[in-house]
Design a protein around this motif. Structure first.
Motif, short mmCIF file in Angstrom:
data_model
loop_
_atom_site.label_atom_id
_atom_site.label_comp_id
_atom_site.label_asym_id
_atom_site.label_seq_id
_atom_site.Cartn_x
_atom_site.Cartn_y
_atom_site.Cartn_z
N LEU A 81 0.82 -1.21 0.00
CA LEU A 81 0.00 0.00 0.00
C LEU A 81 0.85 1.26 0.00
CD1 LEU A 81 -2.56 -0.96 2.79
CD2 LEU A 81 -2.85 -1.22 0.32
N ALA A 82 0.27 2.30 -0.58
CA ALA A 82 0.81 3.65 -0.49
C ALA A 82 -0.34 4.54 -0.04
CB ALA A 82 1.36 4.11 -1.83
N TYR A 83 -0.29 4.95 1.20
CA TYR A 83 -1.34 5.80 1.80
C TYR A 83 -2.72 5.14 1.70
CZ TYR A 83 2.53 8.98 1.63
OH TYR A 83 3.77 9.55 1.78
N GLY A 84 -2.75 3.85 1.90
CA GLY A 84 -4.01 3.10 1.94
C GLY A 84 -4.46 2.54 0.61
N TYR A 85 -3.87 2.97 -0.49
CA TYR A 85 -4.23 2.49 -1.83
C TYR A 85 -3.15 1.54 -2.35
CZ TYR A 85 -7.71 6.20 -1.87
OH TYR A 85 -8.79 7.00 -1.57
N PRO A 86 -3.49 0.66 -3.28
CA PRO A 86 -2.45 -0.22 -3.85
C PRO A 86 -1.37 0.60 -4.56
CG PRO A 86 -4.64 -0.95 -4.52
CD PRO A 86 -4.81 0.37 -3.84
N VAL A 87 -0.12 0.14 -4.46
CA VAL A 87 0.96 0.82 -5.17
C VAL A 87 0.80 0.57 -6.67
CG1 VAL A 87 2.61 0.73 -3.25
CG2 VAL A 87 2.52 -1.14 -4.89
N ALA A 88 1.46 1.38 -7.47
CA ALA A 88 1.32 1.30 -8.93
C ALA A 88 2.29 0.27 -9.51
CB ALA A 88 1.56 2.66 -9.56
N THR A 89 2.04 -0.99 -9.20
CA THR A 89 2.80 -2.09 -9.80
C THR A 89 1.81 -3.11 -10.34
OG1 THR A 89 2.92 -3.37 -7.75
CG2 THR A 89 4.71 -1.81 -8.17
N SER A 90 2.24 -3.86 -11.34
CA SER A 90 1.35 -4.86 -11.92
C SER A 90 1.04 -5.97 -10.90
CB SER A 90 1.94 -5.45 -13.19
OG SER A 90 3.21 -6.01 -12.94
N GLU A 91 1.95 -6.23 -9.98
CA GLU A 91 1.71 -7.26 -8.97
C GLU A 91 0.60 -6.83 -8.00
OE1 GLU A 91 4.90 -5.95 -9.43
OE2 GLU A 91 5.52 -7.56 -10.78
N ALA A 92 0.68 -5.60 -7.49
CA ALA A 92 -0.31 -5.13 -6.53
C ALA A 92 -1.68 -5.00 -7.19
CB ALA A 92 0.12 -3.79 -5.94
N LEU A 93 -1.74 -4.42 -8.38
CA LEU A 93 -3.03 -4.28 -9.05
C LEU A 93 -3.58 -5.62 -9.51
CD1 LEU A 93 -2.43 -1.01 -11.07
CD2 LEU A 93 -3.84 -1.32 -9.05
N GLY A 94 -2.70 -6.54 -9.84
CA GLY A 94 -3.13 -7.88 -10.22
C GLY A 94 -3.82 -8.62 -9.09
N LEU A 95 -3.46 -8.29 -7.85
CA LEU A 95 -4.09 -8.93 -6.70
C LEU A 95 -5.48 -8.37 -6.40
CD1 LEU A 95 -1.04 -9.16 -4.27
CD2 LEU A 95 -2.17 -11.05 -5.46
N VAL A 96 -5.71 -7.11 -6.71
CA VAL A 96 -6.98 -6.49 -6.33
C VAL A 96 -7.95 -6.31 -7.50
CG1 VAL A 96 -6.01 -5.31 -4.33
CG2 VAL A 96 -6.05 -4.14 -6.53
N VAL A 97 -7.46 -6.30 -8.74
CA VAL A 97 -8.34 -6.11 -9.91
C VAL A 97 -8.45 -7.44 -10.65
CG1 VAL A 97 -8.72 -4.87 -12.07
CG2 VAL A 97 -7.66 -3.70 -10.13
N ASN A 98 -9.65 -7.94 -10.74
CA ASN A 98 -9.88 -9.20 -11.44
C ASN A 98 -9.59 -9.02 -12.93
OD1 ASN A 98 -10.61 -11.82 -11.82
ND2 ASN A 98 -12.80 -11.46 -11.73
N GLY A 99 -8.76 -9.88 -13.50
CA GLY A 99 -8.41 -9.80 -14.90
C GLY A 99 -7.02 -9.24 -15.16
N LEU A 100 -6.38 -8.71 -14.13
CA LEU A 100 -5.03 -8.17 -14.30
C LEU A 100 -3.96 -9.06 -13.67
CD1 LEU A 100 -5.49 -4.33 -13.69
CD2 LEU A 100 -5.41 -5.57 -15.84
N GLN A 101 -4.33 -10.27 -13.31
CA GLN A 101 -3.38 -11.18 -12.68
C GLN A 101 -2.25 -11.52 -13.65
OE1 GLN A 101 -6.69 -11.70 -12.74
NE2 GLN A 101 -7.25 -11.49 -10.61
N ALA A 102 -1.14 -11.97 -13.09
CA ALA A 102 0.00 -12.36 -13.91
C ALA A 102 -0.42 -13.44 -14.89
CB ALA A 102 1.13 -12.86 -13.01
N GLY A 103 0.03 -13.33 -16.11
CA GLY A 103 -0.30 -14.31 -17.12
C GLY A 103 -1.56 -14.00 -17.91
N ASN A 104 -2.19 -12.84 -17.66
CA ASN A 104 -3.39 -12.50 -18.43
C ASN A 104 -2.99 -12.23 -19.88
OD1 ASN A 104 -3.78 -9.49 -19.30
ND2 ASN A 104 -2.79 -9.37 -17.29
N THR A 105 -3.91 -12.52 -20.80
CA THR A 105 -3.61 -12.35 -22.21
C THR A 105 -4.35 -11.17 -22.83
OG1 THR A 105 -5.39 -13.90 -22.75
CG2 THR A 105 -3.16 -14.81 -22.54
N GLU A 106 -5.17 -10.48 -22.05
CA GLU A 106 -5.96 -9.38 -22.59
C GLU A 106 -5.27 -8.03 -22.43
OE1 GLU A 106 -10.42 -7.43 -22.27
OE2 GLU A 106 -9.86 -9.06 -20.95
N TRP A 107 -4.64 -7.81 -21.27
CA TRP A 107 -4.06 -6.50 -20.97
C TRP A 107 -2.55 -6.59 -20.86
CZ3 TRP A 107 -7.38 -2.71 -21.54
CH2 TRP A 107 -8.73 -2.97 -21.33
#
Length: 153
Positions: A81-107
């Motif tokens: 986290l950075a001030y309560g929000y996820p940090v701007a990394t693909s790993e952090a956003l991949g954990l909280v946003v469905n569809g952005l996980q590692a290995g996705n083929t769309e984004w």
């Protein structure tokens, strides 16, 4: 002498051919469905990112970590986290946003951690990776995390 009323068959065929040629050349300019679909998909990803960031902030606030950096547990994994929000990394956003996980083929993710922002574009998009994208800007001590869309043209 007999008067002719109406059009001959050849005149009708010529008019239909001309209308067909006009339709083929003009229709693509009025019907650009692929760009509309991509822009709608970008708006959907923006909404998913904003919702996930808000939920993560709520969980951080419950645990008393909304005003500082740290981490919380999310679905069995640890989200940085950075001030309560996820940090701007693909790993952090991949954990909280469905569809952005590692290995996705769309984004496809791109961006620099130094800028504290990460952008996503279509993985199969040809040409410039910044042509149309969704950008997540990490929260700072003065501002909450933001999400911006650069629509396809």
């Amino acid at each position: 002498m007999k008067r002719q009323n109406g059009f001959t068959l050849i005149e009708l065929v010529v008019v239909i051919v001309i209308l067909g040629i006009l339709a083929v050349t003009a229709a693509p300019k009025f019907m650009n469905l692929q760009v509309d679909a991509r822009n709608a998909s970008l708006q959907g990803l923006k909404g998913a990112m904003q919702g996930a960031a808000g939920i993560t902030y709520g969980k951080a606030a419950v645990k008393g970590q909304e005003g500082k950096t740290g981490s919380i547990s999310e679905a069995g994994s640890t989200v940085t986290l950075a001030y309560g929000y996820p940090v701007a990394t693909s790993e952090a956003l991949g954990l909280v946003v469905n569809g952005l996980q590692a290995g996705n083929t769309e984004w496809k993710a791109f961006g620099a951690v130094a800028n504290k922002s990460i952008s996503y574009t279509f993985a199969n998009q040809k040409g410039s990776t910044t042509e149309c994208s969704v950008t997540y800007n990490q929260a700072t001590s003065a501002a909450a995390a933001t999400v911006e869309v650069n629509n396809c043209k």
